[in-house]
Design an enzyme around this catalytic site. Structure first.
Site, short mmCIF file in Angstrom:
data_model
loop_
_atom_site.label_atom_id
_atom_site.label_comp_id
_atom_site.label_asym_id
_atom_site.label_seq_id
_atom_site.Cartn_x
_atom_site.Cartn_y
_atom_site.Cartn_z
N ASP A 173 0.84 -1.21 0.00
CA ASP A 173 0.00 0.00 0.00
C ASP A 173 0.87 1.25 0.00
O ASP A 173 0.63 2.19 0.77
CB ASP A 173 -0.95 0.00 1.20
CG ASP A 173 -2.09 1.02 1.04
OD1 ASP A 173 -2.40 1.40 -0.11
OD2 ASP A 173 -2.65 1.44 2.06
N SER A 439 -26.96 33.89 -0.62
CA SER A 439 -26.41 34.74 -1.69
C SER A 439 -26.34 34.02 -3.03
O SER A 439 -26.11 34.65 -4.06
CB SER A 439 -25.00 35.20 -1.30
OG SER A 439 -24.11 34.08 -1.26
#
EC number: 2.7.11.1
Length: 526
Positions: A173, A439
């Site tokens: 890994d 907004s």
């Protein structure tokens, strides 16, 4: 996640005449869970260390700062919940990780283990503290680097690979996140960490369990017959990213990434490759040969002129665009995880009615949370034919904090189908959650508030914005948000919000990448 057809824990095919694995596995009953992970009783970890603040949250455990009571030294303590260990093989995996760390402890670029402790609930691994941060984070923070600096890093990384292989260990890994600097000092050594997927091997052994992390996994791992050469491929991917800022093989989905790894063309022509030295490109080619018998060994990499001769790797700065790409690649998209949870909790009663009843039925003690055993027993009662690894995957997709339980909202996020999560009204609802002032844009301040609500710390807010902000105005509008939510969900994205590039499943680690070779090998759709 479909389990591999072979029995769990059978991942290696022996070459003729190959000897037994060394060291021998833990003596344990042939079925069920053994009594303990460690073969001997240990002292209580708190008798020797004061456990402090949480340093990190991994898939397999939580890491804490700890202070030695006799010497006052600072160390890291990785605590693995035993409830996550479902069977004998899982117990053996943890014991093997501890054995391998001891086996490699004299290597100067491997994090050094101090000791292992076990109590009724956890296995604790105390190790050297690496406080200097991850490999890519250091590069990005520095703001510039050169081929020569990259060569020094690869010399260290492949030196670890050679050290592992010389001692009969395959890492399995290798990725940038598993390399940490020992301290914040400029000359701090780089250390390899996380040997949770590592195995002992003997010459000629072949493995078939599919493990690793999507961008870094070797083609022969996907084909389920591989040996230590796979580690060199992974190191080659890291080198490629160091030199150009992106992985050599990538796509929007895991299956797409795997298809590219198996048959995609290695690009060494487009920018910035014309400005990279021929020697560096030669090394990349030889580390990323698909045929493992023709690929460089770790020793051959370390003997390559680009690694050996300081004069061969240029000392001029690598293009700043590479650094920018590297920064974006290494930044985790936490926004999507948060949004999935928001959507799951805001769906209508009709959409989630069945799941709500299922949750109530599973939560037998009415605590408001469910454990793995409750989930397993509850699914069995409703006639589910899910295998244990699939149930664990469902559990772990939601159990972000490794608490061993999931609450109602987490349960929904982990079990709802992605098409419900992607419906327009649900995306609008999630966007509104983040857009606190209405907004029409999600700003960096609003992201900060959301991260605080979700308990996320050490978040690079600017990078979260940049990952999604297509028009570079410093904020996220609705169309950008919706594109992010839909991106990469074809071909098996899961509703738990676990990123497809996040590596393996949970402690049941074998066959953890969701590989369907029939899907990978189908013709490209483009």
């Amino acid at each position: 996640m479909q389990p591999d057809p072979q029995p769990h824990g059978r991942g290696r095919e022996k070459a003729a005449g190959a000897g037994p694995r060394l060291p021998p596995p833990v003596t344990a009953p042939s079925v069920g869970r053994p009594a303990s992970v460690l073969p001997h009783k240990t002292a209580n970890v708190r008798d020797h260390y004061r456990i402090g603040k949480k340093l990190g949250q991994g898939q397999f455990g939580t890491t804490y700062l700890c202070v030695g009571k006799p010497d006052g030294g600072e160390y890291a303590c990785k605590s693995i919940p035993k409830r996550k260990l479902l069977c004998r093989e899982d117990y053996e995996d943890v014991w093997r990780e501890i054995q391998i760390m001891h086996h490699l402890s004299e290597h100067p670029n491997v994090v050094r283990i101090r000791g292992a402790y076990e109590d009724a609930l956890f296995v604790h691994i105390v190790m050297e503290l690496c406080a200097g941060g991850e490999l890519f984070d250091r590069i990005v923070a520095k703001g510039h680097y050169t081929e020569r600096a990259a060569a020094l890093l690869i010399r260290t990384i492949v030196g670890v690979v050679e050290g592992c292989h010389s001692l009969g260990v395959m890492h399995r890994d290798l990725k940038p996140e598993n390399f940490l600097f020992a301290s914040t000092a400029e000359d701090a050594p780089l250390k390899a960490t996380d040997f949770g997927l590592s195995v002992f091997y003997k010459p000629g052994d072949k493995f078939s369990d599919v493990v690793g992390s999507p961008y870094y996994v070797a083609p022969e791992v996907l084909q389920k017959i591989y040996g230590p050469e796979a580690d060199v491929w992974s190191a080659g991917v890291i080198l490629y990213i160091l030199l150009c800022g992106v992985p050599p093989f990538w796509a929007e989905t895991e299956s797409g990434i795997f298809r590219q790894i198996l048959r995609g063309k290695l690009d060494l022509e487009s920018d910035p490759w014309p400005s990279i030295s021929d020697s560096a490109k030669d090394l990349v080619r030889n580390m990323l040969i698909r045929d493992p018998t023709k690929r460089f060994t770790a020793h051959e990499v370390l003997c390559h002129p680009w690694i050996v001769d300081d004069a061969v790797a240029p000392d001029k700065p690598i293009d700043s665009a590479v650094l920018s790409r590297l920064k974006h690649f290494s930044a985790m998209n936490k926004l999507k995880k948060m949004a999935l949870r928001v959507i799951a909790e805001s769906l209508s009663e009709e959409e989630i009615g069945g799941l709500k009843e299922l949750f109530k039925m599973i939560d037998t003690d009415n605590s408001g949370t469910i454990t793995y055993d409750e989930l397993k027993n509850g699914l069995k009662r409703v006639g589910s034919d899910l295998m244990e690894p699939e149930i664990q995957a469902l559990m772990d997709a939601a159990d972000i904090d490794n608490s061993g339980t999931i609450d109602y909202g987490e349960f929904l996020a982990a079990t709802l189908h992605m098409n419900k999560l992607e419906r327009e009204e649900n995306l609008v609802s999630a966007f509104t959650f983040f857009d606190k002032d209405g907004s029409g844009f999600i700003t960096i301040d609003e992201l900060s508030q959301a991260c605080e609500q979700f308990g996320l710390s050490d978040v690079h807010l600017e990078d979260m914005i940049k990952d999604v902000d297509q028009n570079n105005d410093g904020q996220i509008d609705y169309s950008e948000f919706a594109a992010m939510m839909r991106k990469g969900n074809a071909g098996g994205a899961n509703a738990g919000g676990v990123t497809s590039t996040g590596g393996t499943g949970r402690r049941t680690m074998r066959n953890s990448l969701r590989v369907n070779l029939g899907d990978i090998l189908k013709p490209n759709e483009n």
